[in-house]
Motif scaffolding. Structure first.
Motif, PDB file in Angstrom:
ATOM      1  N   HIS A 335       6.266  58.035  75.114  1.00 38.25           N
ATOM      2  CA  HIS A 335       6.529  57.376  73.827  1.00 38.25           C
ATOM      3  C   HIS A 335       7.927  57.649  73.288  1.00 38.25           C
ATOM      4  O   HIS A 335       8.371  56.972  72.363  1.00 38.25           O
ATOM      5  CB  HIS A 335       5.497  57.827  72.782  1.00 38.25           C
ATOM      6  N   ILE A 336       8.622  58.661  73.835  1.00 36.98           N
ATOM      7  CA  ILE A 336       9.950  58.961  73.291  1.00 36.98           C
ATOM      8  C   ILE A 336      10.912  57.816  73.608  1.00 36.98           C
ATOM      9  O   ILE A 336      10.901  57.269  74.710  1.00 36.98           O
ATOM     10  CB  ILE A 336      10.502  60.313  73.808  1.00 36.98           C
ATOM     11  N   GLU A 634      14.146  51.960  86.881  1.00 38.48           N
ATOM     12  CA  GLU A 634      14.829  52.788  87.880  1.00 38.48           C
ATOM     13  C   GLU A 634      14.113  54.120  88.090  1.00 38.48           C
ATOM     14  O   GLU A 634      14.481  54.907  88.952  1.00 38.48           O
ATOM     15  CB  GLU A 634      16.277  53.021  87.464  1.00 38.48           C
ATOM     16  N   PHE A 635      13.112  54.371  87.270  1.00 39.09           N
ATOM     17  CA  PHE A 635      12.163  55.467  87.474  1.00 39.09           C
ATOM     18  C   PHE A 635      10.858  54.993  86.850  1.00 39.09           C
ATOM     19  O   PHE A 635      10.851  54.134  85.971  1.00 39.09           O
ATOM     20  CB  PHE A 635      12.643  56.782  86.846  1.00 39.09           C
ATOM     21  N   TYR A 636       9.741  55.547  87.320  1.00 40.38           N
ATOM     22  CA  TYR A 636       8.442  55.061  86.844  1.00 40.38           C
ATOM     23  C   TYR A 636       8.256  55.412  85.369  1.00 40.38           C
ATOM     24  O   TYR A 636       8.570  56.523  84.935  1.00 40.38           O
ATOM     25  CB  TYR A 636       7.327  55.672  87.679  1.00 40.38           C
ATOM     26  N   LYS A 637       7.760  54.450  84.610  1.00 38.17           N
ATOM     27  CA  LYS A 637       7.485  54.673  83.190  1.00 38.17           C
ATOM     28  C   LYS A 637       6.494  53.628  82.717  1.00 38.17           C
ATOM     29  O   LYS A 637       6.202  52.659  83.411  1.00 38.17           O
ATOM     30  CB  LYS A 637       8.774  54.570  82.368  1.00 38.17           C
ATOM     31  N   LYS A 638       5.956  53.849  81.530  1.00 39.35           N
ATOM     32  CA  LYS A 638       5.091  52.867  80.889  1.00 39.35           C
ATOM     33  C   LYS A 638       5.977  52.071  79.953  1.00 39.35           C
ATOM     34  O   LYS A 638       6.639  52.635  79.081  1.00 39.35           O
ATOM     35  CB  LYS A 638       4.010  53.619  80.117  1.00 39.35           C
ATOM     36  N   ASP A 639       6.027  50.768  80.133  1.00 37.02           N
ATOM     37  CA  ASP A 639       6.928  49.934  79.335  1.00 37.02           C
ATOM     38  C   ASP A 639       6.481  49.906  77.871  1.00 37.02           C
ATOM     39  O   ASP A 639       5.300  49.777  77.595  1.00 37.02           O
ATOM     40  CB  ASP A 639       6.944  48.507  79.899  1.00 37.02           C
TER      41      ASP A 639
END
Length: 639
Positions: A335-336, A634-639
């Motif tokens: 969330h940041i 470019e790195f895994y994350k939750k959009d």
């Protein structure tokens, strides 16, 4: 030769449970000790490789020949180990797994468990764990054993003879399972799915090893600082001890019976000063999610890729995938807002800047876990929109919901609007309420009532106790066809079990054969329930029970009813749709999948094309309204 049953015993200093078979077989000291096999269901043979015997050339040729089907229980282990041993990549398309067959039939995922449930004449030998501990893993050097770090066959000849018998028995049991399940063949399309699953497991997903190492180091430093502060504030020898900290809190005038996450969150709302700070420190120290960084280190192979993280048909009741090792299925959300900047600070090992910019370093490390996975190129992350809500609407023919989906509406926003009487937009007005709408959908969609809403955190989200039952009533009142679906399925299951008859409702067929209830899904796959019978529930009503792996992880009798069977059916169909999409995406480099999300690694792909392929509806689900959306990173994350 058409068929080859195989079971091997091997040695490696790498911990198989923690690191998985890929890293296990990659170890410098990896070795195959025993090779048991049977050709075309013939006599079992054991090749004592540790003593210098060799596998017959025709068997080696058969292992490499894609025209010969190789069978094993948990075949991934034998295939990966033999790939390393023989120095070739063995094609998963030529392998079949008795464990997958067992899982398809609703049976346990262990050779011993399946043998026991099926009542085989010859069971897996229970002494195996003792032999594996002795011969297959390093031993602790002692004066008694001459300070050796490994036991060889010549250190205990009697044990070795028994170990060979154990190895041989596993092949016997595997063939007995296949013989017992022979009239319930796994459909070819399921084996095609298994091959795709194995290819994804073989490919793996890359980690940023430097980032992971720095995250672990920062976490250790941060924990030392937090613990030191907690010791200073409490004067306790070990404030991390639940017993010691509970007593300290009681001495401060608090009535503390638990220090679990929920209890600490409640206490934080009612405390101030030193006590509040001590509880904050407890909360930060209790974060277990950072352990995933260490899991990544344990699992990553020499090329920095984590492999073997998905168990095909791992969820017994629905056939969905289960997570293994790093467990991608339960990663914390991020969330940041300045994710990239925070990640860069961690990779630099800049703990001072982290502690200045963020109040809670533990939380930052937790939110950055996803970002430890990096692509060669970009990640293309695509998932289905509200897949279960769409499937249940399609099954029940709840037309107002289907109309909403056709118009591109958001079911969770609509539910939240009904709950709170205000407009809710996904990225607009009152968007923070969407999650509450999602929880109501998930709680009520499968017969859940006040208890389900409470368990999903409705009270913590601001709903009042007296609002919950009216909310349930309103949800059921506005979804009458879904409620009808629950009880139509309930009626069919009970009638099938009682009368051993074939029943049908809402495009689902129910049948009974050889002491098993089968639910035939539109995809052609079947859900299996072992030894179903009619029983009485805690309210004195009629219920259906069956045998399966329960909440205790043991084989036991499980109670179910209409809405619960509907949940199994809906989740199973959602799984089949994901599998259909993954098959259509097989030309892309799928490196992972999480619930209803697919993660693709590519350098120059079209996100629109991937979303379009994901949104294709299989012929067996004509009329289902699917939607998929995605993003690149470019790195895994939750959009």
């Amino acid at each position: 030769m058409r068929k080859l049953n195989i079971d091997i015993e091997s040695f490696s200093s790498v911990n198989l449970t923690k690191s998985g078979v890929y890293k296990y077989a990659e170890s410098e000291d990896f070795d195959v000790l025993l090779f048991a096999y049977a050709v075309d269901d013939g006599d079992e043979q054991v090749v004592d490789l540790a003593r210098g015997e060799t596998i017959p050339q025709e068997i080696i040729d058969a292992i490499k020949d894609d025209a010969v089907l190789k069978w094993a229980f948990n075949a991934q282990f034998e295939r990966v180990c033999l790939s390393r041993y023989l120095g070739v990549h063995l094609n998963p398309s030529a392998w079949r797994c008795t464990m997958v067959w067992s899982a398809y039939m609703g049976l346990p995922l262990s050779l011993e468990g399946v043998g026991a449930v099926l009542g085989l004449d010859e069971q897996k030998l229970k002494t195996g764990k003792e032999f594996i501990r002795y011969f297959c893993v390093p031993c602790h050097p002692t004066k008694t054993n001459g300070h050796r770090t490994r036991n060889f066959f010549y250190h205990d000849e009697d044990k070795w003879i028994q170990f060979k018998a154990y190895n041989k028995r596993d092949v016997v049991v595997e063939m007995a399972i296949a013989n017992k399940l022979n009239k319930f063949q796994v459909p070819d399309f399921i084996w095609d799915e298994y091959v795709l699953d194995q290819s994804i497991n073989d490919r793996g997903i890359q980690i940023d090893r430097t980032f992971v190492q720095q995250a672990i180091q920062i976490d250790e430093q941060n924990r030392c600082l937090l613990l030191a502060e907690q010791q200073r504030l409490t004067n306790l020898e070990n404030p991390n001890s639940v017993k010691q900290l509970s007593q300290w809190l009681n001495d401060q005038g608090l009535d503390v019976s638990s220090l679990d996450k929920k209890a600490v969150n409640t206490l934080l709302e009612t405390t101030t000063g030193t006590v509040n700070r001590v509880l904050q420190l407890r909360q930060q120290l209790a974060k277990s999610s950072v352990k995933k960084y260490k899991a990544m280190q344990d699992v990553a192979c020499k090329d920095n890729r984590c492999r073997g993280m998905f168990q095909f048909l791992g969820a017994n009741r629905t056939g969905r995938f289960s997570g293994r090792l790093v467990q991608l299925q339960n990663l914390p959300q991020n969330h940041i807002s300045d994710l990239k900047e925070a990640r860069a600070l961690v990779k630099q090992g800049n703990m001072e800047a982290l502690s200045i910019l963020y109040n809670d370093t533990s939380n930052v490390l937790s939110e950055l876990i996803r970002t430890a996975f990096i692509p060669n190129g970009l990640f293309y992350v695509v998932d289905f929109s509200a897949i279960e809500a769409r499937v249940i609407a399609w099954l029940a023919k709840e037309t107002w919901r289907e109309d909403l989906f056709k118009q591109g509406g958001d079911i969770y926003c609509m539910s939240a609007s009904q709950m709170f009487g205000v407009p809710v937009e996904k990225h607009g007005v009152n968007s923070e309420l969407r999650q509450k709408g999602k929880i109501a959908e998930l709680a009520c969609g499968y017969g859940g009532s006040v208890g389900a809403l409470t368990a999903m955190g409705a009270l913590e989200m601001g709903l009042k106790q007296e609002e919950l039952q009216p909310l349930v009533n309103a949800w059921r009142g506005s979804n009458p066809k879904i409620v009808q679906l629950w009880w139509a399925v309930d009626k069919c299951v009970k009638e099938t079990v009682k009368e051993r008859s074939i029943t049908r409702t809402h495009g689902i067929t129910f049948s009974y054969q050889s002491g098993m209830l089968f639910i035939h899904l539109p995809s052609g796959r079947k859900l299996t329930y072992i030894k179903p019978r009619i029983g009485e529930n805690t309210f004195g009503g009629e219920s259906v029970t069956y045998e399966g792996v329960g909440a205790t992880k043991k084989w036991e009798r499980i109670e179910s009813y209409g809405p619960k069977f509907v949940e199994n059916i809906v989740q199973a169909i959602a799984r089949d749709i994901l599998m259909y999409a993954m098959k259509n995406l097989k030309d892309y480099q799928i490196v992972a999948h999480v619930h209803d999300e697919v993660i693709i690694e590519a350098t120059n792909a079209s996100l629109d094309d991937i979303c379009r392929i994901m949104s294709q509806v299989p012929l067996w689900a004509t009329g289902l309204i699917l939607d998929a959306d995605g993003y690149t990173c470019e790195f895994y994350k939750k959009d």
